[in-house]
Design a protein around this motif. Structure first.
Motif, PDB file in Angstrom:
ATOM      1  N   MET A  90      21.026  13.378 -16.998  1.00 37.81           N
ATOM      2  CA  MET A  90      20.056  13.199 -15.911  1.00 37.81           C
ATOM      3  C   MET A  90      19.371  14.527 -15.582  1.00 37.81           C
ATOM      4  O   MET A  90      19.987  15.595 -15.653  1.00 37.81           O
ATOM      5  CB  MET A  90      20.747  12.643 -14.650  1.00 37.81           C
ATOM      6  CG  MET A  90      20.998  11.152 -14.697  1.00 37.81           C
ATOM      7  SD  MET A  90      21.485  10.457 -13.100  1.00 37.81           S
ATOM      8  CE  MET A  90      19.971  10.644 -12.151  1.00 37.81           C
ATOM      9  N   ASP A  91      18.105  14.453 -15.186  1.00 37.97           N
ATOM     10  CA  ASP A  91      17.339  15.633 -14.782  1.00 37.97           C
ATOM     11  C   ASP A  91      17.399  15.746 -13.257  1.00 37.97           C
ATOM     12  O   ASP A  91      16.922  14.860 -12.538  1.00 37.97           O
ATOM     13  CB  ASP A  91      15.888  15.490 -15.239  1.00 37.97           C
ATOM     14  CG  ASP A  91      15.057  16.743 -14.924  1.00 37.97           C
ATOM     15  OD1 ASP A  91      15.614  17.666 -14.291  1.00 37.97           O
ATOM     16  OD2 ASP A  91      13.877  16.768 -15.286  1.00 37.97           O
ATOM     17  N   TYR A  92      18.009  16.826 -12.778  1.00 36.56           N
ATOM     18  CA  TYR A  92      18.215  16.987 -11.335  1.00 36.56           C
ATOM     19  C   TYR A  92      17.250  17.997 -10.718  1.00 36.56           C
ATOM     20  O   TYR A  92      17.452  18.413  -9.575  1.00 36.56           O
ATOM     21  CB  TYR A  92      19.663  17.421 -11.061  1.00 36.56           C
ATOM     22  CG  TYR A  92      20.655  16.288 -11.206  1.00 36.56           C
ATOM     23  CD1 TYR A  92      20.822  15.359 -10.200  1.00 36.56           C
ATOM     24  CD2 TYR A  92      21.409  16.148 -12.370  1.00 36.56           C
ATOM     25  CE1 TYR A  92      21.720  14.315 -10.316  1.00 36.56           C
ATOM     26  CE2 TYR A  92      22.309  15.110 -12.509  1.00 36.56           C
ATOM     27  CZ  TYR A  92      22.471  14.196 -11.477  1.00 36.56           C
ATOM     28  OH  TYR A  92      23.346  13.153 -11.614  1.00 36.56           O
ATOM     29  N   ASP A  93      16.183  18.392 -11.442  1.00 40.04           N
ATOM     30  CA  ASP A  93      15.267  19.401 -10.903  1.00 40.04           C
ATOM     31  C   ASP A  93      14.598  18.926  -9.610  1.00 40.04           C
ATOM     32  O   ASP A  93      14.559  19.637  -8.606  1.00 40.04           O
ATOM     33  CB  ASP A  93      14.198  19.755 -11.938  1.00 40.04           C
ATOM     34  CG  ASP A  93      14.773  20.554 -13.099  1.00 40.04           C
ATOM     35  OD1 ASP A  93      15.897  21.077 -12.927  1.00 40.04           O
ATOM     36  OD2 ASP A  93      14.119  20.646 -14.150  1.00 40.04           O
ATOM     37  N   ALA A  94      14.067  17.694  -9.625  1.00 36.51           N
ATOM     38  CA  ALA A  94      13.388  17.169  -8.436  1.00 36.51           C
ATOM     39  C   ALA A  94      14.376  16.972  -7.293  1.00 36.51           C
ATOM     40  O   ALA A  94      14.079  17.278  -6.135  1.00 36.51           O
ATOM     41  CB  ALA A  94      12.697  15.846  -8.779  1.00 36.51           C
ATOM     42  N   ALA A  95      15.586  16.465  -7.615  1.00 39.67           N
ATOM     43  CA  ALA A  95      16.597  16.239  -6.586  1.00 39.67           C
ATOM     44  C   ALA A  95      17.039  17.563  -5.966  1.00 39.67           C
ATOM     45  O   ALA A  95      17.265  17.650  -4.752  1.00 39.67           O
ATOM     46  CB  ALA A  95      17.794  15.508  -7.190  1.00 39.67           C
ATOM     47  N   THR A  96      17.148  18.622  -6.778  1.00 37.14           N
ATOM     48  CA  THR A  96      17.554  19.935  -6.281  1.00 37.14           C
ATOM     49  C   THR A  96      16.560  20.449  -5.245  1.00 37.14           C
ATOM     50  O   THR A  96      16.949  20.948  -4.178  1.00 37.14           O
ATOM     51  CB  THR A  96      17.677  20.927  -7.447  1.00 37.14           C
ATOM     52  OG1 THR A  96      18.660  20.460  -8.368  1.00 37.14           O
ATOM     53  CG2 THR A  96      18.071  22.301  -6.945  1.00 37.14           C
ATOM     54  N   GLU A  97      15.277  20.305  -5.545  1.00 38.60           N
ATOM     55  CA  GLU A  97      14.239  20.768  -4.620  1.00 38.60           C
ATOM     56  C   GLU A  97      14.232  19.928  -3.339  1.00 38.60           C
ATOM     57  O   GLU A  97      14.102  20.445  -2.222  1.00 38.60           O
ATOM     58  CB  GLU A  97      12.874  20.696  -5.295  1.00 38.60           C
ATOM     59  CG  GLU A  97      11.756  21.333  -4.487  1.00 38.60           C
ATOM     60  CD  GLU A  97      11.996  22.811  -4.199  1.00 38.60           C
ATOM     61  OE1 GLU A  97      11.585  23.280  -3.120  1.00 38.60           O
ATOM     62  OE2 GLU A  97      12.608  23.498  -5.058  1.00 38.60           O
TER      63      GLU A  97
END
Length: 451
Positions: A40-47
């Motif tokens: 899973m890509d968590y870049d957007a969730a991290t921001e």
């Protein structure tokens, strides 16, 4: 893995499931450490989390199935768990905890203060599970609310206090016993949940095998004598006693009990609550009982020499006496009573049966795993909150005192294992192994009894 409960409560259950993130701790920089799903890509969730919660996160990837299991284990939601967070209002918080604990089949709620926080744990199937953490600054108001609901003195913070809360929700009535204990960080609270509208078990439902049930029913049918039930705290002795009293309560006899506390009220039975602070203890109650023309007397526990002497004297004078002791085996009742000053000759004349019992966790039927040799091991699913166990069952050791054993008591015999084998009387160990062979529990659960 070791999950920090404070970190866990950064997200509600819904938020954790939405983000597919499980907070489990903090690193040295203060960033929130989370488990995430592989791929899973968590870049957007991290921001987004940085903006909404003001926290940087560090994600460690694990398999999808492992993450799902950890999320469901860590966020044990029930129908009443609105957003995974405790209400701020203390009255609402206590109602939430009671209903949440009841939904998880908990017997007790433990509120334990420390220097920085208070952790709240539930006892489920005999094991304590950490459920919530609240700041220590919010705990004093919670303690005061519990004291008010329990009719206790809110100004007394130095001495232990015991109280009671009558609570009803969604048609379920609770008789909650409150115990407050001062500690170095504040007052620890234990709430014991007793549901008032639950049906009492019958003797046939307790878990005795056919032979044990026959021996026990025959013993309690005696017009006089003494029956002792042994086991540690929380082993189900009270349930056995209440089932026995229900069986004996025919309407044509006078049954008196002295208990600490009275856990359940029984129609047609005269129950007395122990109040040692005003002199109403076991011996004084027993002396009064004998002037009340009783047929059957139940003592919650034999704790000292005076109570033991009174119990034996009562059974000698034509009464059936039921009581409990803290011993490791049924035959250990003999040693315990003689240690309290009862002569073996008197015991041999009065004792009708001695019983030992334990509670064993039973495997969850939805997820138990066959081990290949016809036995089963714990699995883990949503039904059992991934513990692998669902409910408990009592196992017993029932020894009727026949003339041969009465003679053994007189002669101070401490080991009757050969007699038990010869007469095919199941010990606790035998009962535990039988439960394992039937696939109802695991080897790990009964190891202590087997050893």
């Amino acid at each position: 893995m070791n999950i920090n409960t404070e970190a866990l409560q950064v997200f509600s259950a819904e938020e954790a499931l939405f983000y597919r993130l499980l907070p489990y701790g903090y690193d040295d920089s203060g960033a929130l450490l989370c488990l995430g799903e592989e791929g899973m890509d968590y870049d957007a969730a991290t921001e987004e989390i940085r903006m909404l919660f003001g926290k940087d996160i560090r994600v460690r990837a694990v398999g999808r199935e492992e993450l799902s299991k950890l999320l469901l284990t860590s966020y044990r939601t029930t129908a009443t768990a609105a957003h995974g967070h405790l209400p701020k209002d203390t009255a609402e918080m206590i109602s939430f905890l009671i209903e949440d604990a009841h939904g998880m089949r908990a017997s007790d709620i433990h509120m334990e203060p420390s220097e920085q926080k208070c952790r709240i744990r539930y006892r489920v199937d005999g094991r304590l599970l950490e459920r919530h953490v609240i700041p220590s600054t919010d705990y004093a108001a919670l303690v005061n609310r519990v004291k008010i609901m329990s009719s206790l003195d809110i100004s007394e913070k130095r001495l232990p206090q015991d109280g009671r809360i009558l609570y009803e929700s969604a048609g379920v009535r609770f008789d909650i016993r409150t115990s407050i204990l001062p500690t170095i960080h504040g007052e620890k609270i234990v709430l014991r949940l007793l549901t008032m509208n639950e049906r009492h078990m019958s003797i046939s439902e307790l878990g005795m095998d056919t032979r044990q049930q026959e021996d026990y029913v025959k013993a309690i049918s005696h017009p006089h004598g003494m029956i002792l039930i042994s086991g540690p705290t929380g082993s189900g002795k009270s349930t056995t006693l209440y089932a026995t009293l229900e069986r004996l309560n025919r309407g044509d006899n006078n049954i008196l009990t002295i208990e600490d506390p009275v856990e359940y009220t029984l129609d047609g039975i005269n129950q007395v609550q122990l109040k040692e602070e005003i002199g109403l203890d076991f011996p004084s109650a027993l002396r009064t009982f004998l002037r009340q023309d009783p047929d059957i007397i139940m003592l919650g526990e034999i704790r000292d020499e005076e109570t033991a002497e009174m119990a034996v004297r009562s059974s000698l004078t034509g009464h059936l006496v039921l009581s409990t002791l803290h011993t490791n085996s049924a035959w250990g009742c003999i040693t315990r009573m003689t240690d309290m000053g009862i002569h073996p000759y008197l015991l041999s004349e009065t004792l009708v049966a001695c019983v030992a019992q334990r509670l064993v966790r039973t495997l969850c039927p939805h997820c138990r795993k066959e081990t290949g040799d016809g036995h089963y091991a714990p699995g883990g699913c949503t039904h059992c909150f991934y513990t692998g166990y669902l409910g408990r069952r009592a196992i017993y050791e029932v020894i009727p005192i026949v003339p041969e054993l009465a003679s053994a008591i007189k002669n101070g015999v401490t080991d009757i294992s050969d007699y038990l084998k010869q007469h095919h009387i199941r010990t606790l160990r035998d009962s535990a192994l039988a439960l394992y062979e039937q696939g109802e529990t695991s080897l790990e659960e009964i190891l202590q009894l087997v050893d």
